[in-house]
Design a protein around this motif. Structure first.
Motif, PDB file in Angstrom:
ATOM      1  N   LEU A   1       3.525   9.815  -9.872  1.00 31.53           N
ATOM      2  CA  LEU A   1       3.088  10.206 -10.621  1.00 31.53           C
ATOM      3  C   LEU A   1       2.165  11.896 -10.930  1.00 31.53           C
ATOM      4  CD1 LEU A   1       1.991   9.328 -13.690  1.00 31.53           C
ATOM      5  CD2 LEU A   1       0.073   8.061 -12.287  1.00 31.53           C
ATOM      6  N   LEU A   2       1.394  11.492  -9.553  1.00 29.26           N
ATOM      7  CA  LEU A   2       1.270  13.095  -9.921  1.00 29.26           C
ATOM      8  C   LEU A   2       2.512  14.165  -9.447  1.00 29.26           C
ATOM      9  CD1 LEU A   2      -1.775  12.665  -6.381  1.00 29.26           C
ATOM     10  CD2 LEU A   2      -1.867  12.706  -9.172  1.00 29.26           C
TER      11      LEU A   2
ATOM     12  N   GLN B   1       1.032  -1.057   0.417  1.00 28.03           N
ATOM     13  CA  GLN B   1      -0.057   0.078   0.336  1.00 28.03           C
ATOM     14  C   GLN B   1       0.949   0.906  -0.136  1.00 28.03           C
ATOM     15  OE1 GLN B   1      -2.540  -0.561   3.256  1.00 28.03           O
ATOM     16  NE2 GLN B   1      -3.776  -1.801   2.327  1.00 28.03           N
ATOM     17  N   LEU B   2       2.289   1.251   0.437  1.00 25.92           N
ATOM     18  CA  LEU B   2       2.648   2.448   0.875  1.00 25.92           C
ATOM     19  C   LEU B   2       3.571   2.539  -0.475  1.00 25.92           C
ATOM     20  CD1 LEU B   2       5.054   2.278   4.520  1.00 25.92           C
ATOM     21  CD2 LEU B   2       3.122   3.719   4.251  1.00 25.92           C
ATOM     22  N   GLU B   3       4.104   1.505  -1.390  1.00 19.06           N
ATOM     23  CA  GLU B   3       4.250   2.122  -2.451  1.00 19.06           C
ATOM     24  C   GLU B   3       3.444   2.506  -3.231  1.00 19.06           C
ATOM     25  OE1 GLU B   3       6.024  -2.316  -3.391  1.00 19.06           O
ATOM     26  OE2 GLU B   3       7.678  -2.082  -2.076  1.00 19.06           O
ATOM     27  N   GLU B   4       2.581   1.503  -3.711  1.00 21.78           N
ATOM     28  CA  GLU B   4       1.689   2.189  -4.851  1.00 21.78           C
ATOM     29  C   GLU B   4       0.621   3.733  -3.799  1.00 21.78           C
ATOM     30  OE1 GLU B   4      -2.336   0.206  -3.655  1.00 21.78           O
ATOM     31  OE2 GLU B   4      -1.283  -1.679  -4.679  1.00 21.78           O
ATOM     32  N   SER B   5       1.265   3.953  -3.303  1.00 25.54           N
ATOM     33  CA  SER B   5       0.771   5.232  -2.489  1.00 25.54           C
ATOM     34  C   SER B   5       1.570   5.993  -2.890  1.00 25.54           C
ATOM     35  CB  SER B   5       0.439   5.663  -0.905  1.00 25.54           C
ATOM     36  OG  SER B   5       0.042   4.954  -0.384  1.00 25.54           O
ATOM     37  N   PHE B   6       2.910   5.956  -2.964  1.00 26.21           N
ATOM     38  CA  PHE B   6       4.291   6.730  -3.171  1.00 26.21           C
ATOM     39  C   PHE B   6       4.230   6.936  -4.692  1.00 26.21           C
ATOM     40  CE2 PHE B   6       6.716   5.515   0.564  1.00 26.21           C
ATOM     41  CZ  PHE B   6       6.324   6.376   1.433  1.00 26.21           C
TER      42      PHE B   6
END
Length: 215
Positions: free
Chosen positions: A87-88, A77-82
């Motif tokens: 990307l943003l 989940q942390l990797e996806e959030s980062f």
């Protein structure tokens, strides 16, 4: 409690009980116990992950107050959030960069248009197209240096504030010298590229026509 010595639960098995989460030092003060139990299951190589998750979920349902924490899922989940944040961030950088490039192109076009008479006169007395190109390209370098200085200063201030928010203490962050050099080089390159686009107008400019516009 039925689970004493086997598993520690916060509400002692009561559905409507109150669960209190405390630090390790406060636990013995409130409960009078100096030990508590945790289950740390480890998967061996080749284990059936789906079956393990089903057993673990059933185990937690049978014992009220029990919860499972998967460090693997947390890391994912942390990797996806980062990844989403990166990307943003890159999207914002590209958007702002595109606006800056368009502004530079517009500025150079305007500069050429307002200096047509000057350019025509310089070409008439023997100034080459290459020399005119170099004049405007140096202006592009100037724009890039100004943008790099302002950008590096703003970026460093943001770094200091982010570090202060993370450490809850305002202090100077180490100077990111290499990223600043890279940002400066990228800024100058982008400004030069944006300057080259309007310069095509000089190559096709009529010297006679430019001189005839002299007031």
């Amino acid at each position: 409690d039925d689970y004493d010595g086997y598993l520690s639960v916060g509400n002692s098995g009561f559905t409507n009980g109150v669960q209190v989460i405390v630090i390790d030092q406060l636990y013995p003060v409130l409960t009078g116990r100096d030990t508590y139990a945790e289950l740390l299951p480890l998967l061996t190589e080749g284990a059936d992950r789906k079956a393990f998750d089903q057993v673990l979920e059933k185990f937690c349902q049978e014992i009220p107050g029990t919860m499972s924490v998967s460090y693997e899922q947390t890391d994912q989940q942390l990797e996806e959030s980062f990844a989403q944040i990166h990307l943003l961030a890159w999207g914002l950088i590209l958007f702002v960069g595109l606006i800056g490039v368009l502004n530079i192109i517009n500025t150079v076009y305007t500069n050429i248009h307002t200096r047509i008479n000057e350019i025509g006169t310089q070409r008439a007395i023997g100034m080459s197209v290459g020399s005119l190109y170099r004049t405007f390209l140096w202006e592009g370098v100037y724009y890039g240096l100004i943008a790099a200085i302002l950008g590096c200063a703003a970026g460093y201030l943001c770094t200091v504030f982010v570090q202060a928010a993370a450490q809850e203490e305002l202090s100077l962050a180490p100077l990111p010298f290499l990223p600043m050099v890279q940002a400066t080089a990228l800024s100058i390159t982008a400004c030069l590229a944006a300057t080259c686009i309007p310069l095509r107008k000089i190559a096709g400019m009529s010297i006679v026509g430019a001189i005839e516009n002299l007031e």
